[in-house]
Motif scaffolding. Structure first.
Motif, PDB file in Angstrom:
ATOM      1  N   GLY A 255       0.819  -1.212   0.000  1.00 33.07           N
ATOM      2  CA  GLY A 255       0.000   0.000   0.000  1.00 33.07           C
ATOM      3  C   GLY A 255       0.847   1.253   0.000  1.00 33.07           C
ATOM      4  N   LYS A 256       1.912   1.254   0.793  1.00 32.24           N
ATOM      5  CA  LYS A 256       2.807   2.416   0.840  1.00 32.24           C
ATOM      6  C   LYS A 256       3.546   2.602  -0.489  1.00 32.24           C
ATOM      7  N   VAL A 257       3.913   1.490  -1.122  1.00 32.89           N
ATOM      8  CA  VAL A 257       4.566   1.579  -2.434  1.00 32.89           C
ATOM      9  C   VAL A 257       3.610   2.204  -3.448  1.00 32.89           C
ATOM     10  N   LEU A 258       2.351   1.766  -3.450  1.00 30.89           N
ATOM     11  CA  LEU A 258       1.377   2.330  -4.389  1.00 30.89           C
ATOM     12  C   LEU A 258       1.168   3.811  -4.128  1.00 30.89           C
ATOM     13  N   GLU A 259       1.110   4.196  -2.862  1.00 27.68           N
ATOM     14  CA  GLU A 259       0.902   5.603  -2.520  1.00 27.68           C
ATOM     15  C   GLU A 259       2.080   6.473  -2.941  1.00 27.68           C
ATOM     16  N   SER A 260       3.262   5.875  -3.077  1.00 27.78           N
ATOM     17  CA  SER A 260       4.449   6.621  -3.500  1.00 27.78           C
ATOM     18  C   SER A 260       4.618   6.627  -5.015  1.00 27.78           C
ATOM     19  N   SER A 261       3.760   5.922  -5.719  1.00 29.44           N
ATOM     20  CA  SER A 261       3.792   5.907  -7.172  1.00 29.44           C
ATOM     21  C   SER A 261       3.309   7.254  -7.707  1.00 29.44           C
ATOM     22  N   HIS A 262       3.575   7.523  -8.992  1.00 34.69           N
ATOM     23  CA  HIS A 262       3.045   8.730  -9.620  1.00 34.69           C
ATOM     24  C   HIS A 262       1.539   8.633  -9.819  1.00 34.69           C
ATOM     25  N   PHE A 263       0.996   7.429  -9.799  1.00 39.45           N
ATOM     26  CA  PHE A 263      -0.435   7.243  -9.977  1.00 39.45           C
ATOM     27  C   PHE A 263      -1.163   7.484  -8.662  1.00 39.45           C
ATOM     28  N   GLY A 264      -2.383   7.972  -8.766  1.00 35.65           N
ATOM     29  CA  GLY A 264      -3.228   8.086  -7.583  1.00 35.65           C
ATOM     30  C   GLY A 264      -4.051   6.820  -7.439  1.00 35.65           C
ATOM     31  N   PHE A 265      -4.142   6.277  -6.234  1.00 36.72           N
ATOM     32  CA  PHE A 265      -4.864   5.027  -6.004  1.00 36.72           C
ATOM     33  C   PHE A 265      -5.942   5.195  -4.942  1.00 36.72           C
ATOM     34  N   ARG A 266      -7.025   4.478  -5.128  1.00 38.32           N
ATOM     35  CA  ARG A 266      -8.017   4.249  -4.076  1.00 38.32           C
ATOM     36  C   ARG A 266      -7.811   2.797  -3.647  1.00 38.32           C
ATOM     37  N   ILE A 267      -7.202   2.608  -2.482  1.00 42.07           N
ATOM     38  CA  ILE A 267      -6.679   1.290  -2.108  1.00 42.07           C
ATOM     39  C   ILE A 267      -7.591   0.583  -1.108  1.00 42.07           C
ATOM     40  N   SER A 268      -7.854  -0.680  -1.384  1.00 41.21           N
ATOM     41  CA  SER A 268      -8.489  -1.570  -0.412  1.00 41.21           C
ATOM     42  C   SER A 268      -7.645  -2.847  -0.371  1.00 41.21           C
ATOM     43  N   ASP A 269      -7.876  -3.700   0.637  1.00 40.67           N
ATOM     44  CA  ASP A 269      -7.053  -4.910   0.718  1.00 40.67           C
ATOM     45  C   ASP A 269      -7.849  -6.087   1.252  1.00 40.67           C
ATOM     46  N   ALA A 270      -7.347  -7.270   0.934  1.00 38.01           N
ATOM     47  CA  ALA A 270      -7.984  -8.517   1.357  1.00 38.01           C
ATOM     48  C   ALA A 270      -6.900  -9.503   1.771  1.00 38.01           C
ATOM     49  N   ALA A 271      -7.223 -10.328   2.788  1.00 41.58           N
ATOM     50  CA  ALA A 271      -6.238 -11.261   3.338  1.00 41.58           C
ATOM     51  C   ALA A 271      -6.284 -12.633   2.679  1.00 41.58           C
ATOM     52  N   ASP A 272      -7.277 -12.891   1.831  1.00 36.86           N
ATOM     53  CA  ASP A 272      -7.381 -14.206   1.192  1.00 36.86           C
ATOM     54  C   ASP A 272      -8.171 -14.099  -0.100  1.00 36.86           C
ATOM     55  N   GLY A 273      -8.123 -15.179  -0.887  1.00 37.35           N
ATOM     56  CA  GLY A 273      -8.765 -15.171  -2.186  1.00 37.35           C
ATOM     57  C   GLY A 273     -10.266 -15.016  -2.139  1.00 37.35           C
ATOM     58  N   GLU A 274     -10.929 -15.711  -1.205  1.00 42.61           N
ATOM     59  CA  GLU A 274     -12.392 -15.631  -1.124  1.00 42.61           C
ATOM     60  C   GLU A 274     -12.841 -14.211  -0.808  1.00 42.61           C
ATOM     61  N   THR A 275     -12.162 -13.564   0.128  1.00 45.19           N
ATOM     62  CA  THR A 275     -12.505 -12.169   0.456  1.00 45.19           C
ATOM     63  C   THR A 275     -12.272 -11.269  -0.744  1.00 45.19           C
ATOM     64  N   ALA A 276     -11.175 -11.523  -1.469  1.00 40.30           N
ATOM     65  CA  ALA A 276     -10.868 -10.720  -2.655  1.00 40.30           C
ATOM     66  C   ALA A 276     -11.974 -10.833  -3.701  1.00 40.30           C
ATOM     67  N   LEU A 277     -12.509 -12.040  -3.881  1.00 37.48           N
ATOM     68  CA  LEU A 277     -13.576 -12.230  -4.864  1.00 37.48           C
ATOM     69  C   LEU A 277     -14.838 -11.472  -4.458  1.00 37.48           C
ATOM     70  N   ARG A 278     -15.149 -11.489  -3.174  1.00 40.55           N
ATOM     71  CA  ARG A 278     -16.331 -10.735  -2.701  1.00 40.55           C
ATOM     72  C   ARG A 278     -16.116  -9.236  -2.881  1.00 40.55           C
TER      73      ARG A 278
END
Length: 263
Positions: free
Chosen positions: A151-174
């Motif tokens: 997340g910190k790497v993405l925030e330091s990119s030139h791109f702007g991100f709206r970041i969310s995260d998931a701890a496993d595949g099933e949560t990611a799919l939802r």
């Protein structure tokens, strides 16, 4: 990129710092070819630029490297030290390795080589507008530490991100079904539904996200399986903002900055 570039923008405020009036005039003419309304402020040397840059808000800054009084590099360094994060492009007829490294250190987005064309300028503005839009990103990794670091790497990119995260595949799919992120940064090796299985499920959607696989390993067989399943890119951990920028310019079809191509 073709000459008939179209932008959806309300207009941009830019500052051009160069001690040559001929270059500033050429820049103004180049701006006149842009379909984006541009309000241009000129600075005739490094000190003039530093004062205007510090006291006004600009969307973009185009800064000549060599100017009397204060170099463009020093002026940008001073601004960065003061917390100014304006999207900045350095300009010069000559490019040395030392200047390139300083440009990257100061988080310049690009290096515009003189003489430039209206299309060179339009490419940079086109990229700026896309970067400014922001990108919905989902980080999927079973390690909370890795999710935080990515997340910190993405925030330091030139791109702007709206970041969310998931701890496993099933949560990611939802979460993908609920919020439809544009890009998923997906760990290959996870317990339960692993990265390859999650990738295949994500790509079954009518409008699937772009998927960037992440791993500290670089197994040929597993990567081949992943790309056959529709993976769009791969980042080897640990990776850095410049790595993210390089991948996203390619995935979004943006002309890569000279600083990236010359890395």
């Amino acid at each position: 990129m073709s000459d008939d570039i179209s932008f959806d923008s309300e207009g941009l405020n830019i500052i051009v710092a160069d001690d040559s009036s001929a270059v500033r005039m050429a820049f103004a003419r180049a701006c006149g070819h842009s379909p984006v309304p541009l309000s241009v402020t000129e600075a005739h040397d490094g000190m003039d630029f530093a004062e205007k840059f510090r006291n006004s808000q600009f969307d973009l800054a185009f800064i000549d490297v060599i100017m009397p009084g204060m170099s463009g590099i020093d002026a940008l360094a001073q601004a960065r030290s003061a917390g100014v994060k304006t999207f900045s492009v350095l300009m010069s007829t000559n490019v040395t390795d030392e200047v390139m490294q300083l440009a990257k250190k100061l988080r310049a987005y690009d290096f515009l080589r003189k003489p430039f064309t209206p299309i060179d300028l339009a490419n940079i503005i086109n990229n700026y507008l896309r970067l400014r839009q922001g990108i919905g990103a989902l980080i999927v990794d079973d390690s909370s530490t890795v999710r935080r670091v990515v997340g910190k790497v993405l925030e330091s990119s030139h791109f702007g991100f709206r970041i969310s995260d998931a701890a496993d595949g099933e949560t990611a799919l939802r979460m993908n079904a609920d919020s439809a992120p544009e890009i998923v940064f997906l760990d290959i090796n996870m317990p339960g539904l692993d990265g390859i299985a999650t990738l295949k499920r994500l790509k079954e959607n009518a409008t699937p996200p772009r998927v960037v696989l992440m791993s500290s390993e670089q197994s040929g067989d597993k990567l081949n399986e992943a790309f056959e399943a529709g993976a769009d890119a791969f980042l080897k951990k640990p990776f850095y903002p410049a790595d993210v920028d390089g991948v996203l310019h390619r995935l979004l079809g943006l002309n890569p900055p000279y600083l990236t191509k010359a890395a």
